[in-house]
Design an enzyme around this catalytic site. Sequence first.
Site, short mmCIF file in Angstrom:
data_model
loop_
_atom_site.label_atom_id
_atom_site.label_comp_id
_atom_site.label_asym_id
_atom_site.label_seq_id
_atom_site.Cartn_x
_atom_site.Cartn_y
_atom_site.Cartn_z
N ASN A 118 0.87 -1.18 0.00
CA ASN A 118 0.00 0.00 0.00
C ASN A 118 0.90 1.23 0.00
O ASN A 118 1.47 1.59 1.03
CB ASN A 118 -0.88 -0.03 1.26
CG ASN A 118 -1.73 1.23 1.40
OD1 ASN A 118 -1.84 2.02 0.45
ND2 ASN A 118 -2.31 1.43 2.56
N TRP A 119 1.04 1.82 -1.18
CA TRP A 119 1.95 2.97 -1.31
C TRP A 119 1.34 4.23 -0.70
O TRP A 119 2.03 5.25 -0.59
CB TRP A 119 2.30 3.22 -2.79
CG TRP A 119 3.21 2.19 -3.39
CD1 TRP A 119 3.72 1.08 -2.78
CD2 TRP A 119 3.75 2.19 -4.72
NE1 TRP A 119 4.53 0.38 -3.64
CE2 TRP A 119 4.57 1.04 -4.84
CE3 TRP A 119 3.62 3.03 -5.83
CZ2 TRP A 119 5.25 0.73 -6.03
CZ3 TRP A 119 4.30 2.71 -7.00
CH2 TRP A 119 5.11 1.57 -7.10
N LYS A 120 0.09 4.21 -0.36
CA LYS A 120 -0.62 5.38 0.18
C LYS A 120 -0.41 6.59 -0.75
O LYS A 120 -0.28 6.41 -1.95
CB LYS A 120 -0.16 5.68 1.62
CG LYS A 120 -0.20 4.43 2.51
CD LYS A 120 -0.10 4.74 3.96
CE LYS A 120 0.03 3.45 4.75
NZ LYS A 120 -0.10 3.62 6.17
N HIS A 160 -9.58 0.79 4.85
CA HIS A 160 -8.32 1.06 5.54
C HIS A 160 -8.59 2.02 6.71
O HIS A 160 -9.42 2.93 6.59
CB HIS A 160 -7.30 1.67 4.56
CG HIS A 160 -5.92 1.69 5.12
ND1 HIS A 160 -5.51 2.64 6.03
CD2 HIS A 160 -4.86 0.87 4.93
CE1 HIS A 160 -4.25 2.40 6.37
NE2 HIS A 160 -3.82 1.34 5.71
N GLU A 218 -7.05 4.49 7.76
CA GLU A 218 -6.87 5.92 7.44
C GLU A 218 -8.12 6.46 6.74
O GLU A 218 -8.48 7.63 6.93
CB GLU A 218 -5.62 6.10 6.58
CG GLU A 218 -4.36 5.90 7.42
CD GLU A 218 -3.14 5.43 6.65
OE1 GLU A 218 -3.13 5.52 5.40
OE2 GLU A 218 -2.19 4.95 7.29
N GLU A 222 -5.46 -5.28 10.60
CA GLU A 222 -4.49 -4.20 10.78
C GLU A 222 -4.79 -3.45 12.08
O GLU A 222 -5.61 -2.50 12.07
CB GLU A 222 -4.58 -3.21 9.61
CG GLU A 222 -4.27 -3.83 8.26
CD GLU A 222 -3.68 -2.79 7.31
OE1 GLU A 222 -2.58 -3.01 6.85
OE2 GLU A 222 -4.33 -1.76 7.08
N GLY A 232 2.03 2.31 10.82
CA GLY A 232 2.92 3.47 10.68
C GLY A 232 3.60 3.87 11.98
O GLY A 232 4.21 4.94 12.05
N SER A 291 3.24 -2.03 10.52
CA SER A 291 4.70 -2.00 10.72
C SER A 291 5.37 -3.32 10.34
O SER A 291 6.32 -3.76 10.99
CB SER A 291 5.04 -1.58 12.16
OG SER A 291 4.56 -0.27 12.39
N GLY A 348 2.68 -1.05 4.38
CA GLY A 348 2.67 0.37 4.05
C GLY A 348 4.09 0.89 3.85
O GLY A 348 4.70 0.70 2.81
N GLY A 349 4.64 1.52 4.88
CA GLY A 349 5.94 2.19 4.79
C GLY A 349 7.04 1.36 4.15
O GLY A 349 7.77 1.85 3.28
C1 PEP Z 1 -0.96 0.06 5.96
O1 PEP Z 1 -1.02 1.19 5.56
O2 PEP Z 1 -1.81 -0.75 5.59
C2 PEP Z 1 0.12 -0.31 6.86
C3 PEP Z 1 0.09 -1.48 7.44
O3 PEP Z 1 1.12 0.62 7.06
P1 PEP Z 1 2.55 0.37 7.74
O4 PEP Z 1 3.11 -0.90 7.16
O5 PEP Z 1 3.37 1.57 7.40
O6 PEP Z 1 2.33 0.23 9.22
#
Ligand code: PEP
Length: 254
Positions: free
Chosen positions: A9-11, A97, A99, A169, A175, A215, A236-237
């Site tokens: 997930n590049w957001k 998600h 967010e 999640e 994040g 994470s 994500g990150g």
């Molecule tokens: C996500 O955005 O779905 C996520 C899990 O982010 P991160 O890996 O940065 O915690």
Amino acid sequence: MRKKIAAANWKMNGTLTEARQLAEALVHASFSLHDHQQVVICPPFVYLMMLREMFAQQPHWHIGAQNCFTEVSGAYTGEISAAMLASIGVEYVIIGHSERRQYFHETGDMLARKLDVALQHGLKPIFCCGEPLDVRQQEGQDAYVLQQLQDSVFHLSAEQLSRLVIAYEPVWAIGTGLNATPEQAQQMHAFIRSCLAEQYGAEIAQSLTILYGGSLKAANAAELFACPDVDGGLVGGASLKAAEFIQIVHALSA
Ligand code: PEP
């Protein structure tokens, strides 16, 4: 055999040049993925078509969107519909998600509708659920996640459910650099599978892919993927760094 997925997930990150460079690094890396293993890249909408073309010759790689709207078409300035995504060859779409729930006030009802339209247009939704920190501190995570499933998923037929991927999640892990331990992830994944089994039967629950997100990185992917009910991850990150994400995909196929 259950499908195993590493989803990126590049957001809202990366210019066109950066997106192309990241995708090129992934296209040129070598992987030995089995038939039940997939990688799904979810870039911002504007890069979907470019990535679909870049990954067209990669059999285990698929493209996903990060969101879609509740309606199919009409006067909804700025929105993107499931029909549009399907028409450009997108296969997956992230729905719910945290967010989107937090910053865009997406409710359980809206997410139910998004799942409906995504499925109607042949997309495979990656439905996200997970509890915030205060709920975890009061050990209310089971009831919280069950409510999210009841609000948005349980109206689906068994056939529709079979086209879903679930992503657990925990919001406190997204994040923050603080991932769930393998024990915490396994416990919640097994709980989610048991809720699905109760509603739809054991066979379909056993066949569903449940991803962990929060994470996830190269350093913890292997131990999380080793949990019996963790079928991969939503990243994500760490998915923005080619070398990190490549190692995560290797952990999936190890
Ligand atoms: C996500 O955005 O779905 C996520 C899990 O982010 P991160 O890996 O940065 O915690």
